[in-house]
Design an enzyme around this catalytic site. Structure first.
Site, PDB file in Angstrom:
ATOM      1  CB  VAL A   1      -0.838   0.264   1.475  1.00 22.09           C
ATOM      2  CG1 VAL A   1      -1.975  -1.080   1.134  1.00 22.09           C
ATOM      3  CG2 VAL A   1      -0.542   0.394   2.189  1.00 22.09           C
TER       4      VAL A   1
ATOM      5  N   GLY B   1       9.657 -11.026  -1.776  1.00 18.08           N
ATOM      6  CA  GLY B   1       9.055 -10.936  -0.422  1.00 18.08           C
ATOM      7  C   GLY B   1       7.440 -10.960  -0.458  1.00 18.08           C
ATOM      8  CB  THR B   2       4.347 -12.406  -0.154  1.00 17.52           C
ATOM      9  OG1 THR B   2       3.014 -12.374   0.461  1.00 17.52           O
ATOM     10  CG2 THR B   2       4.193 -12.509  -1.004  1.00 17.52           C
TER      11      THR B   2
ATOM     12  CG  HIS C   1      -4.039  -5.822   0.693  1.00 15.50           C
ATOM     13  ND1 HIS C   1      -3.154  -7.292   1.518  1.00 15.50           N
ATOM     14  CD2 HIS C   1      -4.761  -7.199  -0.405  1.00 15.50           C
ATOM     15  CE1 HIS C   1      -3.395  -7.937   0.930  1.00 15.50           C
ATOM     16  NE2 HIS C   1      -4.271  -8.585   0.187  1.00 15.50           N
TER      17      HIS C   1
HETATM   18  C1  BJW Z   1      11.823 -10.172   2.201  1.00 12.16           C
HETATM   19  C2  BJW Z   1      13.044  -9.253   2.272  1.00 12.16           C
HETATM   20  C3  BJW Z   1      13.717  -8.744   1.228  1.00 12.16           C
HETATM   21  C4  BJW Z   1      12.012  -9.930   3.860  1.00 12.16           C
HETATM   22  N1  BJW Z   1      13.671  -9.379   0.253  1.00 12.16           N
HETATM   23  N2  BJW Z   1      12.346 -10.681   0.800  1.00 12.16           N
HETATM   24  C5  BJW Z   1      -9.624 -16.768   9.506  1.00 12.16           C
HETATM   25  C6  BJW Z   1     -10.064 -15.657   9.834  1.00 12.16           C
HETATM   26  C7  BJW Z   1     -10.805 -14.298   9.585  1.00 12.16           C
HETATM   27  C8  BJW Z   1     -10.543 -13.953   8.300  1.00 12.16           C
HETATM   28  C9  BJW Z   1      -9.514 -15.038   7.332  1.00 12.16           C
HETATM   29  C10 BJW Z   1      -9.165 -16.414   8.346  1.00 12.16           C
HETATM   30  N3  BJW Z   1      -8.495 -16.989   7.386  1.00 12.16           N
HETATM   31  C11 BJW Z   1      -8.394 -16.852   6.110  1.00 12.16           C
HETATM   32  C12 BJW Z   1      -9.116 -15.582   6.274  1.00 12.16           C
HETATM   33  C13 BJW Z   1      -9.312 -14.023   5.739  1.00 12.16           C
HETATM   34  C14 BJW Z   1      -8.086 -13.025   5.292  1.00 12.16           C
HETATM   35  C15 BJW Z   1      -7.006 -13.801   5.593  1.00 12.16           C
HETATM   36  O1  BJW Z   1      -6.395 -14.580   4.508  1.00 12.16           O
HETATM   37  N4  BJW Z   1      -6.192 -14.121   6.555  1.00 12.16           N
HETATM   38  C16 BJW Z   1      -5.214 -14.782   6.967  1.00 12.16           C
HETATM   39  C17 BJW Z   1      -3.752 -14.163   7.367  1.00 12.16           C
HETATM   40  C18 BJW Z   1      -4.617 -16.283   7.597  1.00 12.16           C
HETATM   41  N5  BJW Z   1      -8.384 -12.414   4.305  1.00 12.16           N
HETATM   42  C19 BJW Z   1      -9.072 -11.303   3.759  1.00 12.16           C
HETATM   43  O2  BJW Z   1      -9.870 -11.388   5.182  1.00 12.16           O
HETATM   44  C20 BJW Z   1      -8.665 -10.200   2.627  1.00 12.16           C
HETATM   45  N6  BJW Z   1     -10.154 -10.792   2.125  1.00 12.16           N
HETATM   46  C21 BJW Z   1     -11.212 -11.488   2.448  1.00 12.16           C
HETATM   47  O3  BJW Z   1     -10.709 -12.517   2.250  1.00 12.16           O
HETATM   48  O4  BJW Z   1     -12.422 -10.954   1.448  1.00 12.16           O
HETATM   49  C22 BJW Z   1     -13.076 -12.389   2.111  1.00 12.16           C
HETATM   50  C23 BJW Z   1     -13.518 -13.025   3.251  1.00 12.16           C
HETATM   51  C24 BJW Z   1     -14.247 -11.401   4.060  1.00 12.16           C
HETATM   52  C25 BJW Z   1     -14.972 -12.152   5.340  1.00 12.16           C
HETATM   53  C26 BJW Z   1     -14.542 -13.365   5.572  1.00 12.16           C
HETATM   54  C27 BJW Z   1     -13.655 -13.823   5.456  1.00 12.16           C
HETATM   55  C28 BJW Z   1     -13.205 -13.944   3.617  1.00 12.16           C
HETATM   56  C29 BJW Z   1      -8.510  -9.047   3.194  1.00 12.16           C
HETATM   57  C30 BJW Z   1      -7.253  -9.216   3.411  1.00 12.16           C
HETATM   58  C31 BJW Z   1      -5.862  -8.227   3.811  1.00 12.16           C
HETATM   59  C32 BJW Z   1      -5.624  -7.779   4.378  1.00 12.16           C
HETATM   60  N7  BJW Z   1      -4.805  -6.735   4.932  1.00 12.16           N
HETATM   61  C33 BJW Z   1      -3.135  -6.139   4.974  1.00 12.16           C
HETATM   62  C34 BJW Z   1      -3.104  -4.509   5.746  1.00 12.16           C
HETATM   63  C35 BJW Z   1      -3.276  -3.714   4.674  1.00 12.16           C
HETATM   64  C36 BJW Z   1      -3.757  -1.933   4.947  1.00 12.16           C
HETATM   65  C37 BJW Z   1      -2.747  -1.698   5.643  1.00 12.16           C
HETATM   66  O5  BJW Z   1      -1.069  -1.733   5.399  1.00 12.16           O
HETATM   67  O6  BJW Z   1      -2.331  -1.351   6.564  1.00 12.16           O
HETATM   68  O7  BJW Z   1      -3.146  -6.590   4.548  1.00 12.16           O
HETATM   69  S1  BJW Z   1      -2.433  -7.388   6.341  1.00 12.16           S
HETATM   70  C38 BJW Z   1      -0.740  -7.297   4.912  1.00 12.16           C
HETATM   71  O8  BJW Z   1      -0.550  -8.643   5.026  1.00 12.16           O
HETATM   72  C39 BJW Z   1      -0.650  -6.599   4.427  1.00 12.16           C
HETATM   73  C40 BJW Z   1      -0.331  -6.978   3.122  1.00 12.16           C
HETATM   74  O9  BJW Z   1      -1.093  -6.958   2.133  1.00 12.16           O
HETATM   75  C41 BJW Z   1      -0.813  -8.274   3.611  1.00 12.16           C
HETATM   76  C42 BJW Z   1       0.599  -9.119   3.451  1.00 12.16           C
HETATM   77  O10 BJW Z   1       1.555  -9.633   3.795  1.00 12.16           O
HETATM   78  P1  BJW Z   1       2.756  -9.677   2.867  1.00 12.16           P
HETATM   79  O11 BJW Z   1       3.198  -8.637   1.912  1.00 12.16           O
HETATM   80  O12 BJW Z   1       3.310 -11.046   2.677  1.00 12.16           O
HETATM   81  O13 BJW Z   1       4.175  -9.173   4.477  1.00 12.16           O
HETATM   82  P2  BJW Z   1       5.105 -10.070   5.191  1.00 12.16           P
HETATM   83  O14 BJW Z   1       5.392  -9.174   6.445  1.00 12.16           O
HETATM   84  O15 BJW Z   1       3.562 -11.102   5.803  1.00 12.16           O
HETATM   85  O16 BJW Z   1       5.555 -10.816   4.686  1.00 12.16           O
HETATM   86  C43 BJW Z   1       6.778 -10.242   4.309  1.00 12.16           C
HETATM   87  C44 BJW Z   1       7.594 -11.402   3.382  1.00 12.16           C
HETATM   88  O17 BJW Z   1       9.258 -10.469   3.250  1.00 12.16           O
HETATM   89  C45 BJW Z   1       8.874 -12.040   4.769  1.00 12.16           C
HETATM   90  O18 BJW Z   1       8.122 -13.308   3.594  1.00 12.16           O
HETATM   91  C46 BJW Z   1      10.072 -12.101   4.431  1.00 12.16           C
HETATM   92  O19 BJW Z   1      10.710 -13.143   3.867  1.00 12.16           O
HETATM   93  C47 BJW Z   1      10.217 -11.393   3.494  1.00 12.16           C
HETATM   94  N8  BJW Z   1      11.430 -10.300   2.931  1.00 12.16           N
HETATM   95  N9  BJW Z   1      12.313  -8.588   3.860  1.00 12.16           N
HETATM   96  C48 BJW Z   1      12.795 -10.364  -0.366  1.00 12.16           C
HETATM   97  N10 BJW Z   1      14.604  -7.896   1.650  1.00 12.16           N
END
Ligand code: BJW
Ligand code: ZN
Length: 247
Positions: A103, A187-188, A119
């Site tokens: 974001v 990086g996810t 997102h």
């Molecule tokens: C490097 C590096 C370098 C470091 N080089 N690599 C059970 C309960 C409730 C909900 C759910 C559930 N099960 C599933 C759900 C659905 C839920 C979900 O998936 N939850 C899981 C966590 C279990 N999803 C949602 O709710 C989504 N909506 C949805 O599904 O709608 C339908 C629905 C509705 C109602 C109920 C159920 C379904 C919406 C998801 C929204 C995510 N929002 C966030 C916040 C955004 C706003 C903000 O920034 O404030 O998005 S959360 C956060 O996680 C953010 C990110 O985009 C997202 C992903 O994270 P990302 O980018 O992967 O980061 P990290 O930190 O996890 O990983 C970093 C990686 O980089 C690591 O692997 C490192 O090793 C690596 N790294 N340095 C290369 N230099």
């Protein structure tokens, strides 16, 4: 040069359509904190308190304070070589899209044109009443931002847990994943759905999966190429080798 990179570059040089799914790790070398892991935001803050619609309804002030801090932080950062490499991929390949969960606007700042934001974007606010989007909103200390049109509260234009992703962006991302010859996953942690489904969708349709991450993820098991290292170092190496092969 890493022989795996050379081999990948040779394969990629024959391909036309591809995409990358990016996550917070792509921006960590720019100084933007990731979410999970030791130094991640979710290690310090609870997502239930800050990144759900319920949290915002309960305590909009707290949520805005946290987002203000992140907005300021992000505005002070610059893209890194990983972002710039993905921008270059748009001119190297016939078709290349960056599907981002980030974001922070850094892909756009690096010059990428084909960016799909799954997102949302921290630099936008949305009216909780009329839905109007604001790109230049001002937040005053101790005050909640309100819509100049209808007076309702503004909220960050990002996707919180339990919320739907923007339908057009999601549809387009799945379409791209299904039509890609190669698919980078960079990086996810690949644990947040539905974004985390995209690499599996691409794989099922026969795409070459290339992962770049400093650690293993659920995608590693299906990756054809897995580079364990920093995105800002690995991606420019791939680009350089690709240019060599193409010449
Ligand atoms: C490097 C590096 C370098 C470091 N080089 N690599 C059970 C309960 C409730 C909900 C759910 C559930 N099960 C599933 C759900 C659905 C839920 C979900 O998936 N939850 C899981 C966590 C279990 N999803 C949602 O709710 C989504 N909506 C949805 O599904 O709608 C339908 C629905 C509705 C109602 C109920 C159920 C379904 C919406 C998801 C929204 C995510 N929002 C966030 C916040 C955004 C706003 C903000 O920034 O404030 O998005 S959360 C956060 O996680 C953010 C990110 O985009 C997202 C992903 O994270 P990302 O980018 O992967 O980061 P990290 O930190 O996890 O990983 C970093 C990686 O980089 C690591 O692997 C490192 O090793 C690596 N790294 N340095 C290369 N230099
Ligand atoms: Zn409004």
């Amino acid at each position: 040069m890493n022989p795996k990179i050379r081999e990948l570059a040779r394969i990629l040089s024959k391909m036309k359509r591809g995409a990358a799914l990016t996550g917070a790790g792509v921006s960590s070398e720019s100084g933007v904190p990731t979410f999970r892991g030791k130094d991640g935001l979710w290690n310090k803050y609870r997502p239930e308190d800050l990144a759900t619609p319920e949290a915002f309804m309960r305590n909009p002030k707290l949520v805005w304070e946290w987002y203000n801090w992140r907005i300021k932080l992000v505005k002070s950062t610059e893209p890194n070589p990983a972002h710039y490499t993905l921008k270059e991929f748009e001119s190297i390949f016939e078709e290349f899209h960056t599907i981002t969960q980030n974001v922070d606007n850094l892909h756009q700042k690096a010059g990428s044109k084909n960016v799909i934001e799954l997102h949302g974007n921290l630099l936008r606010a949305r009216c909780t009443g009329c839905g109007k989007i604001y790109t230049d909103f001002e937040i005053r200390e101790g005050e909640l931002p309100r819509c100049p049109e209808c007076g309702a509260l503004l909220r960050p234009d990002v996707v919180w847990f339990g919320e739907m992703l923007p339908p057009d962006a999601l549809r387009k991302s799945f379409e791209i994943a299904r039509n890609s010859e190669f698919f980078f996953v960079i990086g996810t942690s690949a644990v947040v759905y539905p974004a985390a489904q995209l690499p599996f969708e691409a794989k099922e349709m026969g795409a070459l999966i290339i992962e770049v991450n400093i650690e293993k993820t659920p995608v590693t098991a299906i990756a054809d190429f897995s580079f364990m290292g920093k995105a800002g170092e690995i991606l420019p190496e791939i680009l350089e080798e690709l240019k060599n092969v193409k010449d």
